[in-house]
Design a protein around this motif. Structure first.
Motif, mmCIF file in Angstrom:
data_model
loop_
_atom_site.group_PDB
_atom_site.id
_atom_site.type_symbol
_atom_site.label_atom_id
_atom_site.label_comp_id
_atom_site.label_asym_id
_atom_site.label_seq_id
_atom_site.Cartn_x
_atom_site.Cartn_y
_atom_site.Cartn_z
ATOM 1 N N LYS A 188 5.099 -3.959 -0.814
ATOM 2 C CA LYS A 188 3.863 -3.432 -1.374
ATOM 3 C C LYS A 188 2.804 -3.364 -0.278
ATOM 4 O O LYS A 188 2.705 -4.255 0.568
ATOM 5 C CB LYS A 188 3.368 -4.314 -2.520
ATOM 6 N N HIS A 189 2.004 -2.306 -0.315
ATOM 7 C CA HIS A 189 1.100 -2.073 0.808
ATOM 8 C C HIS A 189 -0.098 -1.241 0.360
ATOM 9 O O HIS A 189 -0.089 -0.626 -0.716
ATOM 10 C CB HIS A 189 1.871 -1.355 1.920
ATOM 11 N N ALA A 190 -1.148 -1.220 1.188
ATOM 12 C CA ALA A 190 -2.342 -0.411 0.943
ATOM 13 C C ALA A 190 -2.800 0.208 2.251
ATOM 14 O O ALA A 190 -2.725 -0.426 3.309
ATOM 15 C CB ALA A 190 -3.456 -1.257 0.329
ATOM 16 N N TRP A 191 -3.275 1.453 2.173
ATOM 17 C CA TRP A 191 -3.793 2.159 3.340
ATOM 18 C C TRP A 191 -4.851 3.133 2.858
ATOM 19 O O TRP A 191 -5.338 3.018 1.728
ATOM 20 C CB TRP A 191 -2.659 2.846 4.106
ATOM 21 N N ASN A 192 -5.266 4.087 3.693
ATOM 22 C CA ASN A 192 -6.379 4.965 3.324
ATOM 23 C C ASN A 192 -6.027 6.445 3.458
ATOM 24 O O ASN A 192 -5.179 6.833 4.267
ATOM 25 C CB ASN A 192 -7.606 4.684 4.194
ATOM 26 N N LEU A 193 -6.715 7.235 2.654
ATOM 27 C CA LEU A 193 -6.759 8.688 2.785
ATOM 28 C C LEU A 193 -8.171 9.032 3.250
ATOM 29 O O LEU A 193 -9.146 8.660 2.593
ATOM 30 C CB LEU A 193 -6.451 9.359 1.448
ATOM 31 N N GLU A 203 5.552 4.970 0.925
ATOM 32 C CA GLU A 203 5.786 5.685 -0.336
ATOM 33 C C GLU A 203 4.614 5.411 -1.273
ATOM 34 O O GLU A 203 4.524 4.349 -1.877
ATOM 35 C CB GLU A 203 7.085 5.225 -0.988
ATOM 36 N N PRO A 204 3.685 6.363 -1.412
ATOM 37 C CA PRO A 204 2.515 6.136 -2.270
ATOM 38 C C PRO A 204 2.903 5.991 -3.734
ATOM 39 O O PRO A 204 3.886 6.584 -4.201
ATOM 40 C CB PRO A 204 1.669 7.402 -2.064
ATOM 41 N N ASP A 205 2.112 5.185 -4.466
ATOM 42 C CA ASP A 205 2.258 5.144 -5.916
ATOM 43 C C ASP A 205 1.935 6.518 -6.486
ATOM 44 O O ASP A 205 1.271 7.336 -5.843
ATOM 45 C CB ASP A 205 1.300 4.115 -6.520
ATOM 46 N N GLU A 206 2.350 6.741 -7.706
ATOM 47 C CA GLU A 206 2.094 8.034 -8.350
ATOM 48 C C GLU A 206 0.923 7.963 -9.315
ATOM 49 O O GLU A 206 0.814 8.782 -10.235
ATOM 50 C CB GLU A 206 3.356 8.504 -9.074
ATOM 51 N N CYS A 225 -13.500 8.663 2.000
ATOM 52 C CA CYS A 225 -12.314 7.838 2.178
ATOM 53 C C CYS A 225 -11.955 7.208 0.847
ATOM 54 O O CYS A 225 -12.844 6.857 0.056
ATOM 55 C CB CYS A 225 -12.601 6.752 3.227
ATOM 56 N N THR A 226 -10.674 7.062 0.579
ATOM 57 C CA THR A 226 -10.229 6.345 -0.608
ATOM 58 C C THR A 226 -9.058 5.456 -0.215
ATOM 59 O O THR A 226 -8.468 5.622 0.847
ATOM 60 C CB THR A 226 -9.833 7.313 -1.740
ATOM 61 N N THR A 227 -8.747 4.497 -1.069
ATOM 62 C CA THR A 227 -7.649 3.576 -0.803
ATOM 63 C C THR A 227 -6.415 4.012 -1.580
ATOM 64 O O THR A 227 -6.508 4.387 -2.747
ATOM 65 C CB THR A 227 -8.049 2.135 -1.178
ATOM 66 N N VAL A 228 -5.272 3.973 -0.918
ATOM 67 C CA VAL A 228 -3.988 4.361 -1.503
ATOM 68 C C VAL A 228 -3.081 3.134 -1.509
ATOM 69 O O VAL A 228 -3.040 2.387 -0.529
ATOM 70 C CB VAL A 228 -3.329 5.492 -0.694
ATOM 71 N N THR A 229 -2.365 2.926 -2.597
ATOM 72 C CA THR A 229 -1.408 1.825 -2.653
ATOM 73 C C THR A 229 0.000 2.371 -2.859
ATOM 74 O O THR A 229 0.189 3.485 -3.348
ATOM 75 C CB THR A 229 -1.734 0.844 -3.790
ATOM 76 N N GLY A 230 0.974 1.573 -2.479
ATOM 77 C CA GLY A 230 2.361 1.989 -2.635
ATOM 78 C C GLY A 230 3.285 1.026 -1.937
ATOM 79 O O GLY A 230 3.018 -0.175 -1.868
#
Length: 418
Positions: free
Chosen positions: A259-264, A321-324, A248-253
């Protein structure tokens, strides 16, 4: 100690925390990573080159005999090969990633890194922020760019820690004990779906969404304080899943303009997106993502929302919308999506099947039944039939009142039994 070089200029670079960001923002040219200060706002954390005023810059100048040499540190062995964001980096970025991780895990006060490119350092550090959810003792990461004749000759990181090593050990013990307690009921022989669902539901039940919660950028907020925001939920989800051996990793965007954070998550052989914060119905209703029925305020309704439990990229991008900063996979698997896995996905109009799902939930004592439809038209048809025409009560003998919520973005209808 850093050795000075004749004619060398040291440009102080600070990776900002929220206490410094607003004061220093105008002095920086570019930003590459961020720290979540709440799901409705971010503060910049990594800067590009700092352009200080001449008096301040002159205070950083040092000189020494030209024969003086820079000290070199041996290469650091990687401990992160299996982590997702690490695997997206090139070799130079991986080397810097390894050096920063080593410094932080060992609480080093300074370390010269193996790149002369602040952009490489920035990308490496952003990947660390995605991969490492447990470095709660870091307050900020500062770095110094050493230049001679206008040319960068070295970059050194100088981490600033928010607590002593002794305090870190105390908090780590508390975190470990609470994480172990939370995982006591996990189905150890279950599938990845079963384990991820357990973690998702446990965090939502036990941790409140509080915008001004303390330590909400790290897992202290979750495992010690039991209140957090999106960053804390994402990091805690990652922390518990990693304990269960699920990558698992954390994704921001951005999500719905904030602004928000979730997981892959990699589960049962495929990648999915998981948003634990949006699983907290109080957050979702307060953010205005649902249309509620008359009666009790949405903010008072407490149930687990599954709209973003293991979704595809296509589904995620309707609202997120994930950050790049890191490369992300195209998630196309649907088998472990909550609604498909649990038989709650409707792709053709069949009122008896839908009514049977609602009746089964009511008769089994469930607080709510959630059904996802293939499109908004089907969801609207269900709304008209079961809610507006009142046919819901034909399928639920003895039911006298109910609430509903409709999420137009995900075509989900929620029936809450009173």
């Amino acid at each position: 100690m850093r050795k000075a070089i004749a004619g060398e200029v040291q440009e102080i670079q600070i990776l900002l925390t929220k206490s410094r960001a607003k004061l220093c923002m105008a002095a920086f040219l570019a930003a590459a990573a961020v720290t979540l200060s709440g799901c409705d706002g971010l503060e910049e954390q990594i800067s590009g080159y700092f352009e200080s005023a001449a008096p301040e810059l002159s205070e950083s100048q040092q000189s020494a005999p030209e024969e003086t040499e820079e000290s070199e540190q041996p290469a650091v062995e990687s401990v992160s090969e299996e982590r997702y964001a690490y695997q997206t980096l090139d070799d130079e970025e991986k080397a810097v990633y390894d050096e920063i991780v080593y410094a932080l895990l060992n609480r080093e006060e300074e370390r010269q890194i193996s790149t002369l490119d602040a952009g490489v350092m920035s990308r490496a550090y952003q990947a660390i922020r995605c991969d490492y959810c447990n470095i709660f003792w870091l307050e900020q990461l500062e770095y110094v760019t050493n230049s001679r004749g206008g040319e960068v000759v070295s970059i050194e990181i100088t981490p600033v820690y928010s607590m002593t090593a002794e305090k870190q050990d105390v908090l780590q013990a508390q975190i470990d004990a609470e994480a172990a307690r939370m995982l006591e009921g996990v189905p150890t022989d279950g599938s990845d779906f079963d384990k991820v669902l357990y973690v998702y539901e446990t965090l939502i039940r036990e941790v409140d969404y509080v915008t001004d919660s303390e330590d909400n950028q790290n897992i202290i907020s979750v495992f010690v304080n039991h209140e957090t925001i999106c960053q804390g939920y994402a990091y805690a989800t990652q922390y518990l899943l990693e304990q269960l051996g699920i990558p698992c990793t954390t994704v921001t965007g951005m999500a719905n303009g904030e602004k928000h954070a979730w997981n892959l998550v990699f589960m049962d052989g495929a990648y999915y997106y998981l948003d634990t914060t949006w699983g907290n119905s109080r957050y979702v209703t307060l953010s205005g993502n649902e249309t509620e029925s008359a009666g009790e305020s949405a903010s008072a309704v407490d149930y687990i929302n599954y709209d973003y439990f293991c979704v595809t990229t296509e589904m995620l991008l309707t609202t997120h919308e994930p950050d790049e900063e890191i490369s992300l996979p195209d998630c196309t698997a649907t088998e472990d999506n909550y609604f498909i896995h649990e038989g709650l996905y409707i792709d053709v109009w069949d009122p008896d099947r839908i009514g049977g799902i609602i009746r089964a939930g009511y008769e089994s004592g469930q607080q709510a039944v959630q059904i996802r439809f293939a499109n908004a038209e089907l969801c609207g048809e269900a709304m008209r039939f079961f809610v507006e025409e009142g046919r819901l009560f034909d399928y639920c003998s003895g039911l006298t009142s109910a609430q509903y919520f409709e999420n137009a973005d995900s075509a989900v209808l929620v029936i809450l039994f009173s």
